[in-house]
Design a protein around this motif. Structure first.
Motif, short mmCIF file in Angstrom:
data_model
loop_
_atom_site.label_atom_id
_atom_site.label_comp_id
_atom_site.label_asym_id
_atom_site.label_seq_id
_atom_site.Cartn_x
_atom_site.Cartn_y
_atom_site.Cartn_z
N LYS A 1 0.83 -1.20 0.00
CA LYS A 1 0.00 0.00 0.00
C LYS A 1 0.87 1.26 0.00
O LYS A 1 0.49 2.29 -0.56
N ALA A 2 2.03 1.17 0.64
CA ALA A 2 2.91 2.34 0.76
C ALA A 2 3.83 2.50 -0.44
O ALA A 2 4.26 3.61 -0.75
N TYR A 3 4.13 1.39 -1.13
CA TYR A 3 5.11 1.43 -2.22
C TYR A 3 4.56 0.76 -3.47
O TYR A 3 3.77 -0.19 -3.40
N VAL A 4 5.00 1.25 -4.61
CA VAL A 4 4.72 0.62 -5.90
C VAL A 4 6.05 0.20 -6.51
O VAL A 4 7.12 0.62 -6.06
N LYS A 5 5.96 -0.61 -7.54
CA LYS A 5 7.17 -1.03 -8.23
C LYS A 5 7.75 0.15 -9.03
O LYS A 5 7.03 0.77 -9.81
N ALA A 6 9.01 0.45 -8.79
CA ALA A 6 9.66 1.49 -9.58
C ALA A 6 9.72 1.04 -11.04
O ALA A 6 9.76 -0.16 -11.32
N PRO A 7 9.72 1.99 -11.97
CA PRO A 7 9.77 1.59 -13.38
C PRO A 7 11.06 0.87 -13.71
O PRO A 7 12.08 1.02 -13.02
N SER A 8 11.00 0.09 -14.75
CA SER A 8 12.18 -0.61 -15.23
C SER A 8 12.98 0.32 -16.15
O SER A 8 12.77 1.54 -16.16
N PHE A 9 13.87 -0.27 -16.92
CA PHE A 9 14.73 0.51 -17.81
C PHE A 9 14.73 -0.09 -19.21
O PHE A 9 14.59 -1.29 -19.39
N LEU A 10 14.92 0.79 -20.18
CA LEU A 10 15.33 0.37 -21.50
C LEU A 10 16.84 0.55 -21.57
O LEU A 10 17.35 1.63 -21.23
N SER A 11 17.55 -0.50 -21.96
CA SER A 11 19.02 -0.47 -21.97
C SER A 11 19.53 -0.64 -23.39
O SER A 11 19.02 -1.46 -24.16
N ILE A 12 20.54 0.14 -23.73
CA ILE A 12 21.20 0.01 -25.03
C ILE A 12 22.70 -0.15 -24.78
O ILE A 12 23.32 0.70 -24.14
N GLU B 1 13.85 -0.70 -31.87
CA GLU B 1 14.75 0.04 -32.75
C GLU B 1 14.39 1.52 -32.80
O GLU B 1 15.27 2.39 -32.80
N LEU B 2 13.10 1.82 -32.81
CA LEU B 2 12.65 3.21 -32.87
C LEU B 2 13.04 3.98 -31.62
O LEU B 2 13.60 5.09 -31.71
N VAL B 3 12.77 3.41 -30.45
CA VAL B 3 13.10 4.09 -29.19
C VAL B 3 14.61 4.23 -29.05
O VAL B 3 15.11 5.29 -28.65
N ALA B 4 15.35 3.18 -29.40
CA ALA B 4 16.81 3.24 -29.31
C ALA B 4 17.37 4.32 -30.23
O ALA B 4 18.28 5.07 -29.85
N GLU B 5 16.82 4.41 -31.44
CA GLU B 5 17.30 5.41 -32.39
C GLU B 5 17.09 6.83 -31.86
O GLU B 5 17.96 7.69 -31.99
N LYS B 6 15.94 7.06 -31.23
CA LYS B 6 15.67 8.39 -30.68
C LYS B 6 16.68 8.75 -29.59
O LYS B 6 17.17 9.88 -29.53
N VAL C 1 29.48 0.11 -34.08
CA VAL C 1 29.91 -1.17 -34.65
C VAL C 1 29.17 -2.34 -34.00
O VAL C 1 29.23 -3.47 -34.51
N PHE C 2 28.51 -2.09 -32.88
CA PHE C 2 27.72 -3.13 -32.21
C PHE C 2 26.58 -2.47 -31.46
O PHE C 2 26.77 -1.41 -30.84
N LYS C 3 25.40 -3.09 -31.49
CA LYS C 3 24.26 -2.54 -30.76
C LYS C 3 23.38 -3.67 -30.24
O LYS C 3 23.08 -4.62 -30.96
N GLU C 4 22.97 -3.56 -28.98
CA GLU C 4 22.05 -4.52 -28.38
C GLU C 4 21.07 -3.74 -27.53
O GLU C 4 21.45 -2.87 -26.74
N VAL C 5 19.78 -4.02 -27.68
CA VAL C 5 18.73 -3.29 -26.97
C VAL C 5 17.96 -4.26 -26.08
O VAL C 5 17.54 -5.33 -26.53
N GLY C 6 17.77 -3.87 -24.82
CA GLY C 6 16.97 -4.66 -23.89
C GLY C 6 15.86 -3.80 -23.31
O GLY C 6 16.05 -2.61 -23.05
N THR C 7 14.70 -4.39 -23.11
CA THR C 7 13.54 -3.66 -22.60
C THR C 7 13.21 -4.14 -21.18
O THR C 7 13.84 -5.07 -20.67
#
Length: 611
Positions: free
Chosen positions: A399-410, A488-493, A511-517
């Motif tokens: 009741k006092a706390y909610v889950k903090a948002p996660s992250f998009l990682s590149i 890809e769209l969010v990462a590009e922005k 030269v390398f790209k990896e995106v995690g949600t």
């Protein structure tokens, strides 16, 4: 002690001469070694902290593993054969079982092991670390989480990572970071948080000369709290013999902490500072700590980080953040305890109202005097335990706390020449509007660990780890095609924003790209909704509402970022130290007074109701 000193006179000089070393007295145990596992990718296909290709257990041997291969030698990892499937407790009974090998879980486990406890750590994947892990691709070694490492110096009592490693006979080579973070904020407001406290304060005062007194008073309060904490031997606040002992030794320091326990950084800042932009900067300082603004950040949490960065400084481990968990795991095994990989805990076994064991997805069961969950409280009390059995105190917590948002990682590998030679390791970017600070995708955290350790990338390249807050709801209900397109769209922005603000030509240098949600974090780190801890629903009373390590279920303890004192490496390490001390007292390895225990736990429970 001079609080203005940084602790290391030449932060840009040579690596501290620390070297990993195992303890000498090793038990003869059967082990399996992990050497070279080929990688797929992090973004929804790869375990964070692991170059993961094909992982096959030897199905013909039910109680053993095939010789798995990992990107580095994780140490000789114990192969546990003495598991039971139907309750044979004599063959696999432990003093403590720890579910999860994040930093909090590993600190708790190693602290117990050095006290003489027989500990089993159950880790879902094949290397330790969780969000403090690593993975490798194409010659790059990527930190899964942030590269900012607090509590990792060689002095004081808040260097909890250093102490945890030393307890199991390990030291690590570190590289001092001369700048904790470089802020790039609205209205072309740019400021570096220098390792040297005087340099940082001088730069801040130059930008806000009319607030000089307020700046000194606010950060002075932070130092007052930090110095009080740093003077104490840090153990469980739920153990009265320790608590009363510290009070009699250091009454003023204990009273100082008690006074500030229910207070937030934002209230204190507003006592001394009036300039709206400077208050917004304090919000940004706290956002890095807790992903919420200063009004919602407990002043104790803020003080630990805002002062430790100058007192002991930020120090990066040679080889990457993942080396810390690997060293702790190896130290645990060297102490005679065990860590079992590919062990997916699905439920905590409760008998007569007491937590007595853990069941894995393959049906294997392990039993112990105590169970320690390094999962989030939502995973602990919603998945490992049935939701309908939720204790009242957990209902109050939710009741006092909610889950903090996660992250998009590149994770990016880029050509080195795109970065200026004087580039700082860590950056925080909020270009246009302070109102976007806490909004999803509004702020950008950026780590460039190769600025400090070039060995993490192939010659002529750098690593950029970009991450921003992102709710899992943004990624649910999408087809695979739409999901990949959105990534890809969010990462590009985000990359375009950094190209424009900091590093022209960044996009063309990749030269390398990896995106995690957030779904990636949920899937591979076993975090409900990909969350990295609790966030108060409303303005909290400091840390009063945060639960400690004990729970309403006998024999069950929690550790990690959804326990006191909250998020961040130094905080979860503190949680691990506290948990180990409380558990040690409960299993007879530390002094205990049952009458005082009961009274203190009732008082702490009552205090939480006030929040």
């Amino acid at each position: 002690m001079d609080i203005m000193s940084s602790g290391l006179s030449s932060p840009q000089s040579t690596i501290s001469n620390w070297k990993s070393r195992p303890l000498g007295n090793q038990k003869s145990i059967k082990r399996c070694c992990f050497d070279h596992l080929k990688a797929r990718n992090f973004g929804d296909h790869q375990i964070p902290g692991l170059n993961f290709g094909v992982m096959r257990a030897n199905r013909r041997q039910r109680n053993s593993f095939a010789p798995l291969k990992s990107v580095v030698d994780v140490g000789e990892v114990l192969e546990t054969e003495s598991s039971s499937t139907e309750g044979d407790r004599n063959s696999s009974f432990y003093d403590a079982i720890v579910i999860g090998s994040g930093v909090g879980g590993l600190v708790a486990a190693t602290q117990l092991a050095v006290k003489g406890a027989k500990v089993l750590v159950l880790e879902k994947y094949v290397i330790p670390g969780g969000s403090s892990g690593f993975y490798q691709r194409d010659g790059f070694t990527f930190d899964v989480g942030s590269s900012v490492m607090f509590g990792f110096s060689d002095k004081g009592n808040l260097n909890l990572i250093t102490q945890a490693l030393a307890a199991v006979g390990c030291r690590m080579q570190v590289i001092p970071d001369p700048t904790t973070v470089h802020f790039h904020l609205p209205n072309d407001f740019s400021i570096q948080v220098h390792r040297e406290y005087n340099e940082f304060i001088s730069e801040l005062v130059r930008k806000f000369p009319h607030e000089r007194e307020g700046i000194l008073k606010f950060y002075g309060v932070c130092w007052k709290i930090f110095n009080a904490l740093n003077s104490l031997e840090l153990k469980s606040l739920e153990e009265p013999i320790y608590l009363f002992g510290q009070f009699f030794k250091k009454p003023l320091e204990c009273l100082t902490l008690a006074y500030y326990l229910p207070q937030n950084a934002g209230n204190i800042a507003r006592n001394y500072i009036k300039d709206p932009e400077l208050l917004s900067f304090i919000d940004a300082e706290c956002f890095i700590v807790s992903t919420v603004n200063a009004m919602q950040t407990p002043i104790i949490n803020a003080s630990m980080v805002m002062c430790d960065r100058h007192f002991g400084g930020i120090n990066y481990p040679v080889g990457g953040i993942g080396e810390i968990a690997k060293s702790l795991a190896k130290g645990l095994v060297d102490q005679g305890s065990e860590i079992l990989y590919k062990a997916n805990a699905t439920s905590i076994i409760i008998e007569d109202g007491k937590a007595v064991g853990v069941k894995l997805s393959n049906g294997r069961q392990f039993y112990a005097k105590t169970i320690i969950s390094n999962a989030t409280r939502w995973d602990t009390f919603g998945k490992l335990l049935k939701k309908e059995d939720l204790p009242e105190e957990e209902k109050s917590f939710q009741k006092a706390y909610v889950k903090a948002p996660s992250f998009l990682s590149i994770h990016l590998g880029v050509k080195a020449d795109v970065l200026p030679p004087d580039t700082d390791c860590h950056h925080f970017v909020l270009e246009d509007d302070w109102e976007n600070l806490e909004k999803p995708y509004g702020s950008i955290f950026l780590s460039i660990p190769t600025v400090l350790d070039k060995s993490l990338a192939p010659e002529g390249n750098h690593i950029l780890h970009i991450f921003t807050t992102s709710p899992i709801e943004d990624w649910e209900g999408l087809s695979r095609k739409d999901y990949e397109a959105k990534k890809e769209l969010v990462a590009e922005k985000l990359i375009n924003r950094l190209d424009k603000k900091l590093f022209p030509g960044l996009k063309s240098s990749i030269v390398f790209k990896e995106v995690g949600t957030p779904k990636t974090h949920r899937r591979y780190l076993a975090r409900d909704s990909g969350t990295y801890g609790p966030m108060p629903r409303k303005t909290p009373k400091g840390l009063l509402a945060m639960p400690f390590n004990t729970t309403a279920i006998s024999g069950l303890y929690c550790v990690g970022d959804s326990c006191f004192p909250g998020q961040g490496v130094i905080a979860v390490a503190f949680s691990g130290v506290m948990c180990a001390h409380r558990v040690a007292a409960d299993i007879g390895l530390e002094k205990k007074n049952p009458v005082l225990d009961t009274a203190l736990l009732r008082v702490l429970g009552w205090l939480r109701t006030l929040a």
